[in-house]
Structures are given as C-alpha cells and as structure tokens.
Enzyme design. Sequence first.
Site, PDB file in Angstrom:
ATOM      1  N   GLU A  44       0.910  -1.299   0.013  1.00 58.66           N
ATOM      2  CA  GLU A  44      -0.058   0.029  -0.160  1.00 58.66           C
ATOM      3  C   GLU A  44       0.744   1.115  -0.098  1.00 58.66           C
ATOM      4  O   GLU A  44       1.629   1.522   0.728  1.00 58.66           O
ATOM      5  CB  GLU A  44      -1.068  -0.013   1.193  1.00 58.66           C
ATOM      6  CG  GLU A  44      -1.779   1.402   1.378  1.00 58.66           C
ATOM      7  CD  GLU A  44      -2.671   1.515   0.186  1.00 58.66           C
ATOM      8  OE1 GLU A  44      -3.479   0.495  -0.280  1.00 58.66           O
ATOM      9  OE2 GLU A  44      -2.913   2.584  -0.282  1.00 58.66           O
TER      10      GLU A  44
ATOM     11  N   THR B 252      -5.826   1.713  -5.406  1.00 57.58           N
ATOM     12  CA  THR B 252      -5.260   0.301  -5.448  1.00 57.58           C
ATOM     13  C   THR B 252      -6.022  -0.566  -6.614  1.00 57.58           C
ATOM     14  O   THR B 252      -5.603  -1.401  -7.139  1.00 57.58           O
ATOM     15  CB  THR B 252      -6.011  -0.135  -4.003  1.00 57.58           C
ATOM     16  OG1 THR B 252      -5.478   0.753  -3.076  1.00 57.58           O
ATOM     17  CG2 THR B 252      -5.365  -1.593  -3.831  1.00 57.58           C
TER      18      THR B 252
ATOM     19  N   HIS C  68      -1.564   3.339   4.627  1.00 58.99           N
ATOM     20  CA  HIS C  68      -2.552   4.163   4.077  1.00 58.99           C
ATOM     21  C   HIS C  68      -2.652   5.647   4.414  1.00 58.99           C
ATOM     22  O   HIS C  68      -2.660   5.635   5.749  1.00 58.99           O
ATOM     23  CB  HIS C  68      -3.923   3.429   3.923  1.00 58.99           C
ATOM     24  CG  HIS C  68      -4.838   3.736   3.054  1.00 58.99           C
ATOM     25  ND1 HIS C  68      -5.441   5.199   2.986  1.00 58.99           N
ATOM     26  CD2 HIS C  68      -5.453   3.295   1.765  1.00 58.99           C
ATOM     27  CE1 HIS C  68      -6.251   5.275   1.854  1.00 58.99           C
ATOM     28  NE2 HIS C  68      -5.929   4.303   0.967  1.00 58.99           N
TER      29      HIS C  68
ATOM     30  N   ASP D 164       1.405   0.017  -4.995  1.00 60.50           N
ATOM     31  CA  ASP D 164       0.249  -0.034  -5.784  1.00 60.50           C
ATOM     32  C   ASP D 164       0.048   1.646  -6.417  1.00 60.50           C
ATOM     33  O   ASP D 164      -0.335   1.539  -7.590  1.00 60.50           O
ATOM     34  CB  ASP D 164      -0.895  -0.240  -4.941  1.00 60.50           C
ATOM     35  CG  ASP D 164      -1.145   0.502  -3.634  1.00 60.50           C
ATOM     36  OD1 ASP D 164      -0.364   1.341  -3.287  1.00 60.50           O
ATOM     37  OD2 ASP D 164      -2.334   0.251  -3.000  1.00 60.50           O
ATOM     38  N   HIS D 165       0.603   2.546  -5.685  1.00 57.40           N
ATOM     39  CA  HIS D 165       0.669   3.930  -6.100  1.00 57.40           C
ATOM     40  C   HIS D 165       1.296   4.658  -5.345  1.00 57.40           C
ATOM     41  O   HIS D 165       1.677   4.230  -4.305  1.00 57.40           O
ATOM     42  CB  HIS D 165      -0.801   4.287  -6.347  1.00 57.40           C
ATOM     43  CG  HIS D 165      -1.843   3.976  -5.071  1.00 57.40           C
ATOM     44  ND1 HIS D 165      -1.874   5.040  -4.055  1.00 57.40           N
ATOM     45  CD2 HIS D 165      -2.576   3.103  -4.717  1.00 57.40           C
ATOM     46  CE1 HIS D 165      -2.671   4.312  -3.017  1.00 57.40           C
ATOM     47  NE2 HIS D 165      -3.034   3.425  -3.448  1.00 57.40           N
TER      48      HIS D 165
HETATM   49  C1  GP9 Z   1      -9.048  -0.233   0.237  1.00 61.60           C
HETATM   50  C2  GP9 Z   1      -7.523  -0.183   0.084  1.00 61.60           C
HETATM   51  C3  GP9 Z   1      -7.264   1.099  -0.053  1.00 61.60           C
HETATM   52  O1  GP9 Z   1      -9.690  -1.568   0.238  1.00 61.60           O
HETATM   53  O2  GP9 Z   1      -7.375  -1.072  -0.989  1.00 61.60           O
HETATM   54  O3  GP9 Z   1      -7.730   1.728  -1.231  1.00 61.60           O
HETATM   55  P1  GP9 Z   1      -7.005   2.847  -1.862  1.00 61.60           P
HETATM   56  O4  GP9 Z   1      -7.557   4.308  -1.230  1.00 61.60           O
HETATM   57  O5  GP9 Z   1      -5.373   2.618  -1.817  1.00 61.60           O
HETATM   58  O6  GP9 Z   1      -7.307   2.792  -3.344  1.00 61.60           O
HETATM   59 MN    MN Z   2      -3.732   1.737  -2.348  1.00 61.11          MN
END
Ligand code: GP9
Ligand code: MN
Length: 414
Positions: A38, A82, A197, A256-257
């Site tokens: 994340e 994500t 996150h 992921d980003h």
């Molecule tokens: C939520 C997680 C985070 O289930 O995948 O989402 P994001 O805000 O990073 O897209």
């Molecule tokens: Mn994410």
Amino acid sequence: DGSELSEVANYVNANYAEPDPEMFGVAKGRNVIFVSLESLQNFVINNEMNGYEISPFLNELTRDPDTFYFDNFYHQTGLGKTSDSEFIMENSLYGRNGGAVFFTNSGNTFNSMSEKLGDNGYFTSVMHANNRSFWNRDIMYQALGIQKFYDVESYEIGEGQAVNWGMKDIPFLEQSVELMKEMPQPFSTRVITLTNHHPFDLDEEDMIIPQYDSNSKTLNKYFQTVRYMDEAIKIFFDDLKESGIYDNSIIVMYGDHYGISENHNKAMGMYMDKEITPFDDVELQKVPFFIHIPGYGEGKTSNELSGQMDIRPTVLHLLGIDTKEDMQMGADVFSPDHEPFVIFRDGRLVTENNIYAHDVCYDIQTGEVETDEEACEPYIERATTELGYSDLIINGDLLRFSEEDGEESKVEMH
Ligand code: GP9
Ligand code: MN
C-alpha cells in the site's frame, strides 16, 4: 466490433516481446503470491530518514541473490488507486481516465491473469481484510475470474489489531499464511496490505522509528507506517518459510501507487533537499517491484525502465505460460525486446532520454528542458495511441469477441 479488435491486436502484436528462454518457466508450477504494498514509493528504499533506515527488510531483499529488484519501475494508476493497480496487473490494460474501471466496467469480459492461471490449474484468490464491496471488488472479481475472495469476514480482528483503515498488516499477513495452508496448490493469490494508507495512523506500540520533522504531518507519519509495513513483510516471509509454502512459491511485490501527493511537495523538497518540479513529480511515481524466487540465486537489481503494465506478461512467462495471443499493453521485463517506455494514465511519460509532463519535454539526465524540440514527439503520439486503444477495448468491451468459452465465473466469498 471485431474489426476494432483486430486493429488493436495489430498494435499489440507489433509490440510483443518474446520471452528470454533462460527465464521462461523458471518458476513453472510454483505458487505465486502477489503482495500489493500500500502506497509504497521507491524513494524510501535504501534510504534513511534522520539516520533511521525506513525499510530494512526490503533493503536487504534488494541485495538478496534470490530477488530481482526493479528500481526504475513506475505505477500507472489513475483515480482508481489500489483498484487500478489490481486492474493493471491482472489485464495489462490501463484503467479509465475519469474514474475507477472497477466501478464503470465490471460487466466486461476480460482475459485476466487470474483467469489464465485458473485455466492452467491454479487456485486463484485475493486476500484483503476490508469489506468485499469496497472498490466494487466483489463484482469485479467475478469479471476477472478470481475464484475466491478472502475478505474481512475471513479474518479475526482481535483487540488492538486494527488501526487507521482496518486490520493491521502484521496480524493480517499472519492469518493470511494460515489461510494459504488450506489452499489447493498450485495457487495464485494477491495479498493487499492496508496499514501504510493515508493518513498513516499507527498505534504507539507499532511506531518503530520516530516521525519526520517537516511541515507535513502526512509525510512525517508516512516514514513510520512504511517502517511498520516493512516489519510486517519480514514476519510474513518468516511465516511462509515456517509453513512450508515458501520453497514452492514465488513472491511478487509492488507498490500500488504513490502515498505522498503533490500537496506535500514543500515537505518532500525538504526531505530531498531540493525544490520539487513537475519533472521530480514524475520520478516520484516510481514504486518498488520485487520478484523473489526462493533458491534461484541469480537475482539482481535491474534498472530497466518499466511499469505495472509489465507485471502480467513477466510473471506469466516466469511460470512458463505463453502470452503471445493476449491483448496486453505491457511486456515481459526480462525479454531482450522489452521497450524502455512508460506511459502514465494522465499522458505523462518516461523514455530512456526524456520525461514529458504538463506539455514540457525534459532531459532525463539533467531535469532541464530538452533542447531537441522533437525528442518527445513520437512518444507523445505513441502514448495517445496506446491509451486510446486501451480505452477502446474497455469502452467497447472488445474482449468479449475473443472469448472462446464465454463462461461466466462465480467468485466465492470467505
Ligand atoms: C481499500 C484499499 C485502499 O480496500 O485497497 O484503497 P486505496 O484508497 O489505496 O485505493
Ligand atoms: Mn492503495
């Protein structure tokens, strides 16, 4: 219609990169464990914050002989965050420009990596301790042919085991290994972490390093949650080894980003000791990409310019599964024909020599405006074409014309 599909197919075929025979099938028959890291950006790797190592375990992996670490690898997500990264690695296609493709096109036909692995005898799943409908995952996973979704109901969240958005990474990964023990092998699963996150909140007891001291609370806390996630991954590797799953698996991990948006450029500038320009903003979109192959012994750090579009063909080829007929925008990073060229969803791009952002073509070595006025032009055109073709596939649901079996799949919940 079908003729649009063949136009896109011509483009895709022309860009197909033949796998390196030395790498094709090196992990044949093994389980594949994807770990979505994340909000993990590459700038923390092999770096420190006020003298503290931020990601000691991942740093160790960058020097591990069983690991390929890609340090010139970009995320290619848009507003779907994500979910876009999941979409990209499953399909090697771009998400949508204006919103999350997980919401807008969950009724489409896809030829996902999971579906393909399923066809090759794999048990396929996703593990993520959040509500199943978040990002419309429950619906989209059916379209992607994912056989089982271990959502929040598959986990037991004990006292003190949740923070920020939900279950903490350490207990989440521990319980995930327990669940993996029950999976039929070979399996493919995508484990989606969550603690790192925004707004990067942690319980006191999980703060392994102190906060940074900039004017951005967000950036200050980011280093701590990255450090926590790194610890969670370390424990995860230990648990996998103990479970006996490790030796017959490969572990593929990617950021992921971004985690730190442009709104924190002033604080980032303090950390990097320079003013953050649109050029730097592009380079900050690098995320780490690891391929860990237990027992392999010849891993290295690769500087190949690459991105999330490349995950699908790369991993399928390592597993000895051909992708020649697949509608992919990325290519196998191990292929001698892999093209060093990364396109962002918003049209920014990176080539070996240039970065193009907000109508300016920069020299990649100096970060200054490129003197050769034509340098970026052919790539801008290519980017427009490629994004357009990807949109054409998704908006027109074109892959339904290439579906042989036409079977609807059903995703099993917890
Ligand atoms: C939520 C997680 C985070 O289930 O995948 O989402 P994001 O805000 O990073 O897209
Ligand atoms: Mn994410």
